[in-house]
Design a protein around this motif. Sequence first.
Motif, PDB file in Angstrom:
ATOM      1  N   CYS A 108      -4.692  -4.769  -5.294  1.00 51.36           N
ATOM      2  CA  CYS A 108      -4.937  -3.540  -4.549  1.00 51.36           C
ATOM      3  C   CYS A 108      -5.166  -2.422  -5.561  1.00 51.36           C
ATOM      4  CB  CYS A 108      -3.752  -3.204  -3.654  1.00 51.36           C
ATOM      5  SG  CYS A 108      -3.995  -1.689  -2.716  1.00 51.36           S
ATOM      6  N   GLU A 112      -5.739   1.013  -4.873  1.00 52.82           N
ATOM      7  CA  GLU A 112      -5.545   2.386  -4.424  1.00 52.82           C
ATOM      8  C   GLU A 112      -4.064   2.521  -4.106  1.00 52.82           C
ATOM      9  OE1 GLU A 112      -8.000   5.028  -3.770  1.00 52.82           O
ATOM     10  OE2 GLU A 112      -6.063   6.051  -3.742  1.00 52.82           O
ATOM     11  N   CYS A 152      -0.881   2.798  -2.571  1.00 55.40           N
ATOM     12  CA  CYS A 152      -0.692   2.743  -1.124  1.00 55.40           C
ATOM     13  C   CYS A 152       0.771   2.731  -0.733  1.00 55.40           C
ATOM     14  CB  CYS A 152      -1.392   1.506  -0.561  1.00 55.40           C
ATOM     15  SG  CYS A 152      -0.785  -0.028  -1.249  1.00 55.40           S
ATOM     16  N   HIS A 176       2.672  -1.332  -3.700  1.00 51.55           N
ATOM     17  CA  HIS A 176       1.249  -1.342  -4.063  1.00 51.55           C
ATOM     18  C   HIS A 176       0.928  -2.404  -5.115  1.00 51.55           C
ATOM     19  CE1 HIS A 176      -2.580  -0.012  -5.655  1.00 51.55           C
ATOM     20  NE2 HIS A 176      -2.034   0.291  -6.801  1.00 51.55           N
ATOM     21  N   MET A 234       0.558  -6.612  -3.850  1.00 46.10           N
ATOM     22  CA  MET A 234      -0.338  -7.146  -2.811  1.00 46.10           C
ATOM     23  C   MET A 234      -1.638  -7.622  -3.456  1.00 46.10           C
ATOM     24  SD  MET A 234      -1.132  -3.580  -0.767  1.00 46.10           S
ATOM     25  CE  MET A 234      -2.552  -4.233   0.084  1.00 46.10           C
TER      26      MET A 234
HETATM   27 CU   LIG Z   1      -2.560  -1.393  -1.046  1.00 46.96          CU
END
Ligand SMILES: [Cu+2]
Lengths: 88, 228
Positions: free
Chosen positions: B196, B198, B200, B204, B207
């Motif tokens: 991932c 960005e 989040c 984060h 993932m």
């Molecule tokens: Cu994410």
Amino acid sequence: MLGTDIQKPPKGKWHTPPFDPRFPNQNQTRNCYQNFLDYHRCLKRMNRRGKSTQPCEYYFRVYHSLCPISWVQRWNQQIKEGTFAGKI
Amino acid sequence: MAYPLQLGFQDATSPVMEELLHFHDHTLMIIFLISSLVLYIIMLMLTSKLVHTNMMNVQEMEMIWTILPAIILILIALPSLHTLYMMDEINNPLLTIKTMGHQWFWSYEYTDYEDLAFDSYMITTDSLKFGELRLLEVDNRMVLPTDLPVRVLVSSEDVLHSWAVPSLGLKTDAIPGRLNQVTLTSMRPGLFYGQCSEICGANHSFMPIVLELVPLKYFENWSASLAQ
Ligand SMILES: [Cu+2]
């Protein structure tokens, strides 16, 4: 009602949705939404005229391929409750 | 995939990434040339006693140092635009996959032919098998066929995420309420890792994205085995 119960794609030969010149951009949100609307409009028309709804299957397959499952579920729920924002 | 102390990019697996690597090398070479020239001139000026302090109105020199940078910028811009428009090109895809970002996992939907949807969680460090990669393995990989264009639609169910696979040259923002399309074509089978990209939320970093690219025949077997 309005075909929201149909959840399985119909049988038959089928390709993934081809390139649509109305939506040439990276953003495909409208492509999904427009085909969802078109499907329900098509169903409504065909039912009113007492014709077969078989031609509407194309729209179903396109939106079924493009729209996330959660969006379709939400929209179907809204149609059932009569709170769907689109004009069908 | 990436290896420890890696400096460059990962090996290209798609034509787009190949193109991006070329562009990167091309631009880097220009930067090296400019830097060495500037460094050389600085050295020259510091070590030489011949300094022109009264130089004025040298039109030829002005011309050269205006036009030369302009040409260099054009030499960078043209291949850049070429790559940009090549990435934007939509070839008729043969398969549509949706990938949704969640806090904090990805889920994949294959709804072209049958309704197939699953979540893809990271495997925690204590349950890794020997040889598996820490913070990169997932329980359900996204399986895709090689050698044909696949349309990937990226969106999010909650906050911003970004779906990225470096060796395929892919990075697409996952935005709630919006569907972003990207075309994925792989030139060879294998496992491809991404994360991932960005920020989040708390997990984060946990993932990851794993693509398992297999020949079409194996892909068909896989989807058929999951569908029933
Ligand atoms: Cu994410």
